[in-house]
Write a protein that holds these residues in place. Structure first.
Motif, PDB file in Angstrom:
ATOM      1  N   HIS A 102       0.784  -1.228  -0.302  1.00 23.13           N
ATOM      2  CA  HIS A 102      -0.291  -0.322   0.240  1.00 23.13           C
ATOM      3  C   HIS A 102       0.919   1.379   0.407  1.00 23.13           C
ATOM      4  CE1 HIS A 102       0.417  -1.311   3.988  1.00 23.13           C
ATOM      5  NE2 HIS A 102      -0.382  -0.767   4.534  1.00 23.13           N
ATOM      6  N   GLY A 103       1.791   0.740   0.658  1.00 23.55           N
ATOM      7  CA  GLY A 103       3.343   2.038   0.725  1.00 23.55           C
ATOM      8  C   GLY A 103       3.645   2.657  -0.647  1.00 23.55           C
ATOM      9  N   ILE A 122      -2.146  11.244   2.706  1.00 20.59           N
ATOM     10  CA  ILE A 122      -2.275   9.342   3.236  1.00 20.59           C
ATOM     11  C   ILE A 122      -2.684   9.738   4.749  1.00 20.59           C
ATOM     12  CG2 ILE A 122      -1.434   7.274   3.771  1.00 20.59           C
ATOM     13  CD1 ILE A 122       1.343   7.768   1.517  1.00 20.59           C
ATOM     14  N   LEU A 145      -5.340   2.790   3.618  1.00 13.74           N
ATOM     15  CA  LEU A 145      -5.471   3.898   3.398  1.00 13.74           C
ATOM     16  C   LEU A 145      -6.123   4.626   3.047  1.00 13.74           C
ATOM     17  CD1 LEU A 145      -1.337   3.171   2.734  1.00 13.74           C
ATOM     18  CD2 LEU A 145      -2.430   3.974   4.991  1.00 13.74           C
TER      19      LEU A 145
ATOM     20  N   CYS B 100       3.568   1.379   6.569  1.00 12.97           N
ATOM     21  CA  CYS B 100       3.771   1.943   5.053  1.00 12.97           C
ATOM     22  C   CYS B 100       5.382   2.588   4.317  1.00 12.97           C
ATOM     23  CB  CYS B 100       2.797   1.187   4.605  1.00 12.97           C
ATOM     24  SG  CYS B 100       2.183   3.145   4.142  1.00 12.97           S
ATOM     25  N   ASP B 101       6.047   3.017   5.171  1.00 10.36           N
ATOM     26  CA  ASP B 101       6.702   3.515   5.068  1.00 10.36           C
ATOM     27  C   ASP B 101       7.652   3.342   3.877  1.00 10.36           C
ATOM     28  OD1 ASP B 101       5.618   5.489   6.432  1.00 10.36           O
ATOM     29  OD2 ASP B 101       7.085   6.198   8.408  1.00 10.36           O
ATOM     30  N   HIS B 102       8.482   2.077   3.935  1.00 13.11           N
ATOM     31  CA  HIS B 102       9.068   1.491   3.106  1.00 13.11           C
ATOM     32  C   HIS B 102       9.054   1.180   1.901  1.00 13.11           C
ATOM     33  CE1 HIS B 102       6.958  -1.555   5.510  1.00 13.11           C
ATOM     34  NE2 HIS B 102       7.921  -2.626   5.488  1.00 13.11           N
ATOM     35  N   GLY B 103       7.791   0.738   1.665  1.00 11.74           N
ATOM     36  CA  GLY B 103       6.843   1.032   0.464  1.00 11.74           C
ATOM     37  C   GLY B 103       7.246   2.527  -0.039  1.00 11.74           C
ATOM     38  N   ILE B 104       6.430   3.044   0.687  1.00  9.95           N
ATOM     39  CA  ILE B 104       6.965   4.344  -0.248  1.00  9.95           C
ATOM     40  C   ILE B 104       8.022   4.459  -0.624  1.00  9.95           C
ATOM     41  CG2 ILE B 104       6.397   7.406   0.165  1.00  9.95           C
ATOM     42  CD1 ILE B 104       4.418   6.112   2.218  1.00  9.95           C
TER      43      ILE B 104
END
Lengths: 190, 190
Positions: A102-103, A122, A145, B100-104
């Motif tokens: 989702h990130g 977000i 999210l 989900c910061d690591h995805g961003i």
């Protein structure tokens, strides 16, 4: 636009020109960017609900908590609210979790929004159960999210961390929003 | 490059021109894109280890599991391995998790890599304890993801899902890598 410029312009915006309409077609184009992005084991367990009408936008708006560090601000006033939303869901029939997919998806969509002259924020602080009910979501969908989108109506600036080391964002009397970011050398480990 | 093109070119590449060197300066530029990206409550709990030398690259390579769906392929041969890596860490002194910061952050860095003529792959299947030891990481660092980077040496194509509905990627006899993606109408909920 170079990626550095896209990323720099892609701040978390919370005040918008609410009368700047976003079309469903625009939201679909953003979801298409998410669709084409990486997903763990290629499972593609993310699904999306779109909102671009005043009625549906109003429903989603009511279920979001705005800007945790701004204790005196409950969120944008009527006229400065988002013109559209993308609600990101996990389809539990496909997977029980989606790691950081989702990130990844959110960042693709927000960079696409910046390119289109929009901006967004977000939200993970969501009244999930109530929103799921209000949207009549089937039980196998979990709200992950919400992306709020619109034409930004605020000045958001990155600044270095102050002497106290606080990462809390703040606004000055003119309403300029400041976001302290760690220095590059402080996040790279030798 | 338009975002749509960036996102489309940003496939998960697993074979590279290994002799195409990546500099530490290039990796730092990519981490800077992550630094400027959104992070929950602006906590910025991600830290980064960079690798751009054959010795360090070799250490990281040994701790990754490649392409789960390609049962007959253990990973790229010498000469087709990544030229650099970014190891993404959670600094537990700052936060216990990073949502989900690591995805961003990963998506910002990979889009920057594409713009620079590179490509990469996100690894979550990592021998974490052994890699943390090999990198001499302090105990408060948790390995979240590894980004492998290089100049791509493979043809990766998005295709619709087949009749069986499988999302498993596959290769043909010529080594072309196919990635089935759900259709846009199948991921948007009315």
């Amino acid at each position: 636009m170079p990626v550095k410029e896209l990323v720099t312009k892609n701040r978390s915006y919370r005040r918008f020109y609410q009368d700047h309409a976003i079309s469903t077609a625009q939201l679909r184009d953003l979801v298409d960017l998410a669709r084409l992005s990486a997903t763990g084991a290629n499972l593609q367990a993310l699904k999306y609900v779109l909102a671009a009408t005043p009625e549906k936008n109003s429903i989603i708006f009511e279920h979001l908590a705005w800007a945790g560090y701004l204790k005196d601000w409950v969120g944008p006033v009527e006229g400065e609210r988002p013109s559209g939303y993308i609600v990101m869901l996990l389809d539990r029939k496909i997977a029980k979790s989606c790691a950081c997919d989702h990130g990844i998806a959110a960042q693709s969509m927000l960079l696409g929004a910046v390119e289109a002259g929009l901006g967004g924020c977000i939200f993970a602080n969501i009244k999930r159960d109530q929103l799921a009910a209000a949207l009549n979501l089937d039980e196998h969908y979990e709200i992950l999210l919400v992306l709020a989108l619109g034409k930004p109506k605020e000045d958001v600036r990155i600044v270095p961390l102050g002497e106290d080391g606080s990462i809390r964002y703040y606004r000055d009397d003119a309403g300029v929003h400041y976001v302290p970011k760690r220095a590059l050398d402080d996040i790279i480990i030798d």
